[in-house]
Design an enzyme around this catalytic site. Structure first.
Site, short mmCIF file in Angstrom:
data_model
loop_
_atom_site.label_atom_id
_atom_site.label_comp_id
_atom_site.label_asym_id
_atom_site.label_seq_id
_atom_site.Cartn_x
_atom_site.Cartn_y
_atom_site.Cartn_z
N HIS A 132 8.84 63.79 -9.25
CA HIS A 132 8.89 65.22 -8.92
C HIS A 132 10.29 65.78 -8.67
O HIS A 132 10.42 66.97 -8.42
CB HIS A 132 7.99 65.51 -7.71
CG HIS A 132 8.35 64.77 -6.47
ND1 HIS A 132 7.77 65.04 -5.24
CD2 HIS A 132 9.22 63.75 -6.23
CE1 HIS A 132 8.26 64.25 -4.32
NE2 HIS A 132 9.14 63.44 -4.89
N HIS A 133 11.32 64.95 -8.70
CA HIS A 133 12.69 65.46 -8.46
C HIS A 133 13.44 65.80 -9.75
O HIS A 133 14.56 66.30 -9.68
CB HIS A 133 13.52 64.45 -7.66
CG HIS A 133 12.99 64.17 -6.29
ND1 HIS A 133 12.74 65.18 -5.39
CD2 HIS A 133 12.68 62.99 -5.67
CE1 HIS A 133 12.29 64.63 -4.27
NE2 HIS A 133 12.24 63.31 -4.41
N GLY A 134 12.88 65.49 -10.90
CA GLY A 134 13.58 65.77 -12.15
C GLY A 134 13.71 67.27 -12.41
O GLY A 134 12.74 68.03 -12.25
#
Length: 386
Positions: A132-134
């Site tokens: 989820h941090h991309g």
């Protein structure tokens, strides 16, 4: 009634930065083996993933970024360009064939999505996903391609779906939030440890969306040392109000399990009690509001021996209407205890006295309740005005 689907293949284990990096695909393999030996994962429920195409990845990510990832994985990206793409940091180092490894994870989540929307099942689990941090043009926090964001955009375009994203990772689901910050057809909800103490430092309660998407981004930052007794009521109330407000066609949940007390990278104090309750609450919401459509992905979780396999297995158990109690399989414990440097728990649940009493418990609970009120304020104001 269709059976839930579990997405798995050995290709999903190739997303590996190094032998010493905390994001270790062994945790996925451990979970798979635990489910098989528990006897609740049948071969007929396992679906092989496909590899995502470049066009699918570029539903969210920039073409320059995708090309940079390809070059980096072949040792061809100039060092002068690495930092601009978020690469070769301590968190997200370059590894061989990183594009292919990442594309398989994206493809797994897309496979789960297709299984649900094409009527093969109404619940699908893709534990390799949850990165989820991309961002559109930058890697961040162990994440290269953001499979959840890609799947959400894919669902919107192919199935005209209205999507609710629920993120219970200890770290804020920033990449997904920002990808859809101005989109009224995607609602994001992240409950996470406050950014005052933890990467990525975002996820403030005031981050509510922008433009037409204002009011569709929800953040619930909780205080360090938050326990089950605070987390569970917060989550239950938030999910119920948000799903009733947004009325989604499908729920996609990110199931990072790094809020557990044993996790080495965070400061929260959850136990397996919360990791039983989280999938139960999401499943209940899906059954009530989305005709059962629920896609679950993995995420964080860095105590790969004691926490991740048990917690992720509980998601699959919930999807199948099963209740895992008592002891873990002896065969699984014997095989993996030989390889683990720490003693493995033998029970599905944690012992009651897992950690010492936290003296600020009531203060933490009170602060979290204030945050919940602020997070849901505009929903509640809307109700009053009707």
């Amino acid at each position: 009634m269709t059976k839930p689907i579990f997405i798995f293949s050995d290709q999903l284990l190739s997303y590996k930065f190094s032998n010493h990096h905390p994001f270790n695909p062994l945790r996925f393999h451990l979970t798979y083996e635990l489910l098989k030996e528990t006897g609740i994962l049948s071969d007929e429920q396992i679906v092989q993933p496909r590899k995502a195409t470049d066009e699918e990845i570029m539903l969210v990510h920039n073409e320059d970024y995708v090309n940079a990832i390809k070059k980096a994985g072949q040792g061809q990206l100039p060092k002068s360009q690495e930092s601009s793409f978020g690469l070769n940091t301590d968190d997200t180092p370059i590894f061989e064939n990183m594009h292919d490894a990442s594309a398989w994870l994206v493809g797994a989540t897309l496979t789960a999505t297709e299984q649900v929307f094409e009527g093969k099942t109404n619940k699908a689990l893709s534990l390799g996903g949850g990165l989820h941090h991309g961002f559109r043009g930058r890697a961040s926090g162990f994440c290269i391609y953001n499979d959840s964001s890609i799947a959400i955009e894919y669902m919107k375009r192919k199935y005209n779906a209205r999507v609710l994203y629920i993120d219970t990772d200890a770290h804020h689901g920033d990449g997904v939030q920002w990808a859809f910050y101005d989109d009224p057809d995607v609602c994001t909800f992240s409950i996470h440890e406050t950014g005052r103490y933890l990467f990525p430092g975002t996820g403030n309660v005031s981050e509510k969306g922008a433009g037409k998407g204002y009011g569709y981004s929800f953040n619930l930052p909780v205080d360090a040392f938050t326990e089950d007794d605070s987390w569970i009521p917060l989550l239950e109330e938030a999910i119920e109000e948000i799903v009733r407000f947004f009325k989604p066609d499908v729920i996609i949940s990110q199931n990072g399990v790094d809020a557990h007390y044993w996790d080495p990278l965070t400061h929260l104090s959850l136990t397996m009690k919360s990791y039983r309750k989280i999938p139960e609450l999401v499943n209940r919401a899906a059954d009530r509001y989305t005709e059962g459509r629920w896609i679950a992905v993995g995420g964080g979780g860095y105590d790969i021996w004691r926490v991740v396999p048990r917690a992720w297995s509980l998601i699959w158990a919930e999807m199948n209407g099963l209740d895992l109690q008592g002891s873990l399989p002896e065969s699984w414990l014997k095989r993996w205890q030989e390889k683990s440097a720490i003693e493995l728990p033998t029970l599905w649940d944690d012992v009651p006295d897992l950690y010492p009493n936290i003296p600020r418990k009531q203060e933490i609970c009170d602060k979290n309740q204030v945050m919940l009120k602020r997070a849901l304020q505009h929903i509640r104001n809307e109700k009053k005005s009707v």
